[in-house]
Scaffold this active site. Structure first.
Site, PDB file in Angstrom:
ATOM      1  N   ARG A 120       0.837  -1.210   0.000  1.00 42.77           N
ATOM      2  CA  ARG A 120       0.000   0.000   0.000  1.00 42.77           C
ATOM      3  C   ARG A 120       0.869   1.256   0.000  1.00 42.77           C
ATOM      4  O   ARG A 120       1.016   1.918  -1.010  1.00 42.77           O
ATOM      5  CB  ARG A 120      -0.942  -0.031   1.221  1.00 42.77           C
ATOM      6  CG  ARG A 120      -2.078   0.981   1.164  1.00 42.77           C
ATOM      7  CD  ARG A 120      -1.700   2.389   1.555  1.00 42.77           C
ATOM      8  NE  ARG A 120      -1.151   2.468   2.909  1.00 42.77           N
ATOM      9  CZ  ARG A 120      -0.613   3.590   3.397  1.00 42.77           C
ATOM     10  NH1 ARG A 120      -0.569   4.699   2.679  1.00 42.77           N
ATOM     11  NH2 ARG A 120      -0.095   3.610   4.612  1.00 42.77           N
ATOM     12  N   ASP A 121       1.516   1.553   1.123  1.00 40.76           N
ATOM     13  CA  ASP A 121       2.298   2.788   1.206  1.00 40.76           C
ATOM     14  C   ASP A 121       3.440   2.759   0.186  1.00 40.76           C
ATOM     15  O   ASP A 121       3.804   3.778  -0.392  1.00 40.76           O
ATOM     16  CB  ASP A 121       2.861   2.937   2.638  1.00 40.76           C
ATOM     17  CG  ASP A 121       3.085   4.374   3.042  1.00 40.76           C
ATOM     18  OD1 ASP A 121       3.105   5.240   2.161  1.00 40.76           O
ATOM     19  OD2 ASP A 121       3.253   4.633   4.252  1.00 40.76           O
ATOM     20  N   HIS A 155       5.362   4.487  12.592  1.00 36.24           N
ATOM     21  CA  HIS A 155       5.279   4.446  11.126  1.00 36.24           C
ATOM     22  C   HIS A 155       6.203   5.553  10.603  1.00 36.24           C
ATOM     23  O   HIS A 155       5.774   6.682  10.378  1.00 36.24           O
ATOM     24  CB  HIS A 155       3.818   4.680  10.711  1.00 36.24           C
ATOM     25  CG  HIS A 155       3.565   4.712   9.242  1.00 36.24           C
ATOM     26  ND1 HIS A 155       2.934   3.681   8.557  1.00 36.24           N
ATOM     27  CD2 HIS A 155       3.833   5.640   8.301  1.00 36.24           C
ATOM     28  CE1 HIS A 155       2.825   3.992   7.282  1.00 36.24           C
ATOM     29  NE2 HIS A 155       3.359   5.194   7.091  1.00 36.24           N
ATOM     30  N   HIS A 194       8.787   7.210   8.030  1.00 41.57           N
ATOM     31  CA  HIS A 194       9.409   7.279   6.697  1.00 41.57           C
ATOM     32  C   HIS A 194      10.873   7.667   6.888  1.00 41.57           C
ATOM     33  O   HIS A 194      11.255   8.229   7.923  1.00 41.57           O
ATOM     34  CB  HIS A 194       8.647   8.276   5.821  1.00 41.57           C
ATOM     35  CG  HIS A 194       7.322   7.729   5.356  1.00 41.57           C
ATOM     36  ND1 HIS A 194       7.116   7.268   4.075  1.00 41.57           N
ATOM     37  CD2 HIS A 194       6.151   7.522   6.013  1.00 41.57           C
ATOM     38  CE1 HIS A 194       5.866   6.817   3.959  1.00 41.57           C
ATOM     39  NE2 HIS A 194       5.257   6.970   5.124  1.00 41.57           N
ATOM     40  N   CYS A 246       4.059   9.230   0.111  1.00 38.67           N
ATOM     41  CA  CYS A 246       2.657   9.616  -0.006  1.00 38.67           C
ATOM     42  C   CYS A 246       2.530  10.642  -1.128  1.00 38.67           C
ATOM     43  O   CYS A 246       3.261  11.630  -1.148  1.00 38.67           O
ATOM     44  CB  CYS A 246       2.159  10.204   1.316  1.00 38.67           C
ATOM     45  SG  CYS A 246       0.492  10.885   1.192  1.00 38.67           S
ATOM     46  N   ASN A 299       8.966   4.338   3.399  1.00 38.38           N
ATOM     47  CA  ASN A 299       9.000   3.913   4.805  1.00 38.38           C
ATOM     48  C   ASN A 299      10.369   3.322   5.097  1.00 38.38           C
ATOM     49  O   ASN A 299      11.090   2.910   4.195  1.00 38.38           O
ATOM     50  CB  ASN A 299       7.971   2.805   5.042  1.00 38.38           C
ATOM     51  CG  ASN A 299       6.557   3.297   4.916  1.00 38.38           C
ATOM     52  OD1 ASN A 299       6.002   3.311   3.825  1.00 38.38           O
ATOM     53  ND2 ASN A 299       5.976   3.718   6.013  1.00 38.38           N
TER      54      ASN A 299
HETATM   55  P1  HMG Z   1     -13.347  14.557  -1.756  1.00 34.98           P
HETATM   56  O1  HMG Z   1     -13.162  15.037  -3.196  1.00 34.98           O
HETATM   57  O2  HMG Z   1     -13.462  15.589  -0.690  1.00 34.98           O
HETATM   58  O3  HMG Z   1     -14.571  13.534  -1.615  1.00 34.98           O
HETATM   59  O4  HMG Z   1     -12.165  13.562  -1.439  1.00 34.98           O
HETATM   60  P2  HMG Z   1     -16.043  13.562  -2.075  1.00 34.98           P
HETATM   61  O5  HMG Z   1     -16.800  12.799  -1.064  1.00 34.98           O
HETATM   62  O6  HMG Z   1     -16.489  14.953  -2.437  1.00 34.98           O
HETATM   63  O7  HMG Z   1     -16.018  12.686  -3.436  1.00 34.98           O
HETATM   64  C1  HMG Z   1     -15.327  13.091  -4.598  1.00 34.98           C
HETATM   65  C2  HMG Z   1     -15.313  11.946  -5.576  1.00 34.98           C
HETATM   66  O8  HMG Z   1     -14.569  10.837  -5.044  1.00 34.98           O
HETATM   67  C3  HMG Z   1     -16.701  11.376  -5.888  1.00 34.98           C
HETATM   68  O9  HMG Z   1     -16.636  10.848  -7.186  1.00 34.98           O
HETATM   69  C4  HMG Z   1     -16.821  10.241  -4.912  1.00 34.98           C
HETATM   70  O10 HMG Z   1     -17.714   9.247  -5.330  1.00 34.98           O
HETATM   71  C5  HMG Z   1     -15.411   9.696  -4.914  1.00 34.98           C
HETATM   72  P3  HMG Z   1     -17.190  11.686  -8.458  1.00 34.98           P
HETATM   73  O11 HMG Z   1     -18.611  12.013  -8.103  1.00 34.98           O
HETATM   74  O12 HMG Z   1     -16.326  12.920  -8.544  1.00 34.98           O
HETATM   75  O13 HMG Z   1     -17.002  10.747  -9.596  1.00 34.98           O
HETATM   76  N1  HMG Z   1     -15.057   9.003  -3.665  1.00 34.98           N
HETATM   77  C6  HMG Z   1     -14.598   7.749  -3.614  1.00 34.98           C
HETATM   78  N2  HMG Z   1     -14.330   6.834  -4.555  1.00 34.98           N
HETATM   79  C7  HMG Z   1     -13.871   5.643  -4.144  1.00 34.98           C
HETATM   80  N3  HMG Z   1     -13.641   5.324  -2.850  1.00 34.98           N
HETATM   81  C8  HMG Z   1     -13.887   6.225  -1.877  1.00 34.98           C
HETATM   82  C9  HMG Z   1     -14.384   7.486  -2.241  1.00 34.98           C
HETATM   83  N4  HMG Z   1     -14.727   8.590  -1.539  1.00 34.98           N
HETATM   84  C10 HMG Z   1     -15.149   9.496  -2.420  1.00 34.98           C
HETATM   85  N5  HMG Z   1     -13.639   5.900  -0.620  1.00 34.98           N
HETATM   86  C11 HMG Z   1     -11.299  11.659  -0.260  1.00 34.98           C
HETATM   87  C12 HMG Z   1     -12.018  12.981  -0.155  1.00 34.98           C
HETATM   88  C13 HMG Z   1     -10.903  11.259   1.137  1.00 34.98           C
HETATM   89  C14 HMG Z   1     -12.208  10.624  -0.871  1.00 34.98           C
HETATM   90  C15 HMG Z   1     -10.063  11.837  -1.179  1.00 34.98           C
HETATM   91  O14 HMG Z   1      -9.349  12.974  -0.792  1.00 34.98           O
HETATM   92  C16 HMG Z   1      -9.157  10.639  -1.130  1.00 34.98           C
HETATM   93  O15 HMG Z   1      -9.487   9.572  -1.636  1.00 34.98           O
HETATM   94  N6  HMG Z   1      -7.972  10.783  -0.531  1.00 34.98           N
HETATM   95  C17 HMG Z   1      -7.086   9.663  -0.342  1.00 34.98           C
HETATM   96  C18 HMG Z   1      -5.720  10.151  -0.149  1.00 34.98           C
HETATM   97  C19 HMG Z   1      -4.782   8.978   0.061  1.00 34.98           C
HETATM   98  O16 HMG Z   1      -5.098   7.836  -0.178  1.00 34.98           O
HETATM   99  N7  HMG Z   1      -3.552   9.318   0.519  1.00 34.98           N
HETATM  100  C20 HMG Z   1      -2.552   8.343   0.746  1.00 34.98           C
HETATM  101  C21 HMG Z   1      -2.800   7.489   1.952  1.00 34.98           C
HETATM  102  S1  HMG Z   1      -2.481   8.313   3.499  1.00 34.98           S
HETATM  103  C22 HMG Z   1      -0.782   8.095   3.749  1.00 34.98           C
HETATM  104  O17 HMG Z   1      -0.084   7.649   2.878  1.00 34.98           O
HETATM  105  C23 HMG Z   1      -0.219   8.385   5.112  1.00 34.98           C
HETATM  106  C24 HMG Z   1       0.028   7.109   5.929  1.00 34.98           C
HETATM  107  O18 HMG Z   1       0.917   6.234   5.253  1.00 34.98           O
HETATM  108  C25 HMG Z   1       0.605   7.462   7.292  1.00 34.98           C
HETATM  109  C26 HMG Z   1       1.823   8.375   7.206  1.00 34.98           C
HETATM  110  O19 HMG Z   1       2.800   8.057   6.500  1.00 34.98           O
HETATM  111  O20 HMG Z   1       1.754   9.409   7.860  1.00 34.98           O
HETATM  112  C27 HMG Z   1      -1.291   6.352   6.171  1.00 34.98           C
HETATM  113 MG    MG Z   2       3.080   6.399   5.283  1.00 31.37          MG
END
Ligand code: HMG
Ligand code: MG
Length: 302
Positions: free
Chosen positions: A13-14, A205, A207, A238, A247
């Site tokens: 994933r990450d 966690h 990086h 990310c 990581n």
């Molecule tokens: P948004 O634009 O505010 O959401 O995004 P929305 O509810 O207005 O929806 C916008 C569109 O996304 C719509 O589709 C929804 O249906 C769709 P459209 O009508 O435009 O065709 N949608 C989805 N589709 C599939 N699955 C869903 C979903 N939700 C909405 N679950 C949202 C908000 C959170 C969805 C968006 O910003 C997003 O997906 N962000 C994900 C970011 C991400 O994955 N980042 C990486 C992971 S975090 C990380 O790496 C850190 C970590 O490792 C820890 C660390 O290192 O610190 C965990």
């Molecule tokens: Mg991470």
């Protein structure tokens, strides 16, 4: 050091969510299977986020369905909202992870809402998970610094960690998303958060952007933390954290823990094989120092 250390392998994933060219579902499945064969008991295999936000994680349902047949192993997936929860349930997820930030800048960039809004968004997800018997892990990002807001106070991290814990997360993973931490800061952070969330339920966690992750983990282990998130080969980053690299590498963590006499259940040569396979698929040598050293040794012996 007492009590076994648990490793949460986050490479699929990450590690792969930031690849320029998305890695195919087949390759991701083979990667997870190789990690399981190496002894990884807990593997984060994908995310149910917007495919517009992170196209690399499309097909996570197929990955989860394909790998989730090993008894005694846990496969985690990220879920940002109820829509993601629905999709995760349809794919048979039994452990999910919600993810918040300790800084407003990253919260906005990553999940397009404030910290408070994100916690409200998780509330129905946690409630449904409780009713469905699904375990929920919570992430707090930017615990040692934010690419947008700079310094992050331990109190800000503690607030969010406590909120996730209060909502029912069984474990809270503290993300140094951009890898800027140093050991004394990591130690202070763990001490501060452990005043509100039990140390046994905190994960590190980290990086490795500035090469401090192993040192920070060691400081955390000395404080009593026992859960480490790492990615095979040191893959990843990310997409919403500019400049962040992967990581801490699982090989480097396992090598250090082996040296400390801490059993991990992970077989280093088999882990290296998993890393080399994914490295070949993405066309880059692993950044893990241990992987590089073992590969050089193997080449010299040929
Ligand atoms: P948004 O634009 O505010 O959401 O995004 P929305 O509810 O207005 O929806 C916008 C569109 O996304 C719509 O589709 C929804 O249906 C769709 P459209 O009508 O435009 O065709 N949608 C989805 N589709 C599939 N699955 C869903 C979903 N939700 C909405 N679950 C949202 C908000 C959170 C969805 C968006 O910003 C997003 O997906 N962000 C994900 C970011 C991400 O994955 N980042 C990486 C992971 S975090 C990380 O790496 C850190 C970590 O490792 C820890 C660390 O290192 O610190 C965990
Ligand atoms: Mg991470």
């Amino acid at each position: 050091m007492s009590e076994a250390v648990r490793i949460v392998e986050v490479g699929p994933r990450d590690g792969l969510q930031n690849e320029k060219t998305p890695v195919s579902v087949e390759t991701r499945i083979a990667f997870v299977e190789a990690l399981v064969a190496a002894g990884c008991r807990t593997v984060e295999v994908g995310s149910f986020v917007s495919p517009k936000a992170v196209p690399q994680m499309a097909g996570s349902d197929a990955v989860l369905r394909a790998v989730d047949h090993h008894p005694g192993r846990e496969f985690h997936v990220l879920v940002p909202n109820e829509k993601g929860y629905d999709a995760a349930m349809a794919a048979g997820a039994r452990v999910i992870a919600v993810f918040a930030s300790a800084s407003e800048g990253f919260s906005r960039a990553n999940i397009n809402c404030t910290i408070a809004e994100s916690l409200e968004r998780f509330r129905p997800v946690l409630a449904r998970a409780r009713a469905d018997g699904v375990k929920v892990r919570g992430y707090v990002s930017c615990v040692l610094g934010c690419p947008f807001d700079g310094e992050v106070a331990p109190a800000a991290v503690t607030r969010v960690a406590r909120a996730l814990w209060d909502q029912g997360c069984y474990e809270v993973s503290l993300g140094d998303t951009i890898g800027v931490g140093t050991p004394v800061k990591a130690r202070r952070l763990l001490r501060a958060v452990a005043a509100e969330v039990p140390m046994a339920s905190l994960a590190m966690h980290f990086h490795d952007t500035y090469g401090q992750a192993l040192a920070n983990l060691y400081a955390g282990l000395e404080e009593g933390a026992r859960v480490i998130d790492s990615a095979a080969g040191g893959l990843g980053g990310c997409p919403y954290a500019p400049g962040a690299t992967g990581n801490v590498a699982t090989e480097d963590v396992v090598y250090m823990l082996d040296g400390l006499g801490e059993p991990t259940g992970i077989d280093l040569p088999r882990l290296l094989a998993a890393t080399n396979t994914i490295s070949a698929a993405i066309g880059r040598a692993p950044v893990s120092r241990v992987a590089a050293a073992l590969n050089a040794k193997a080449r010299a012996a040929r």
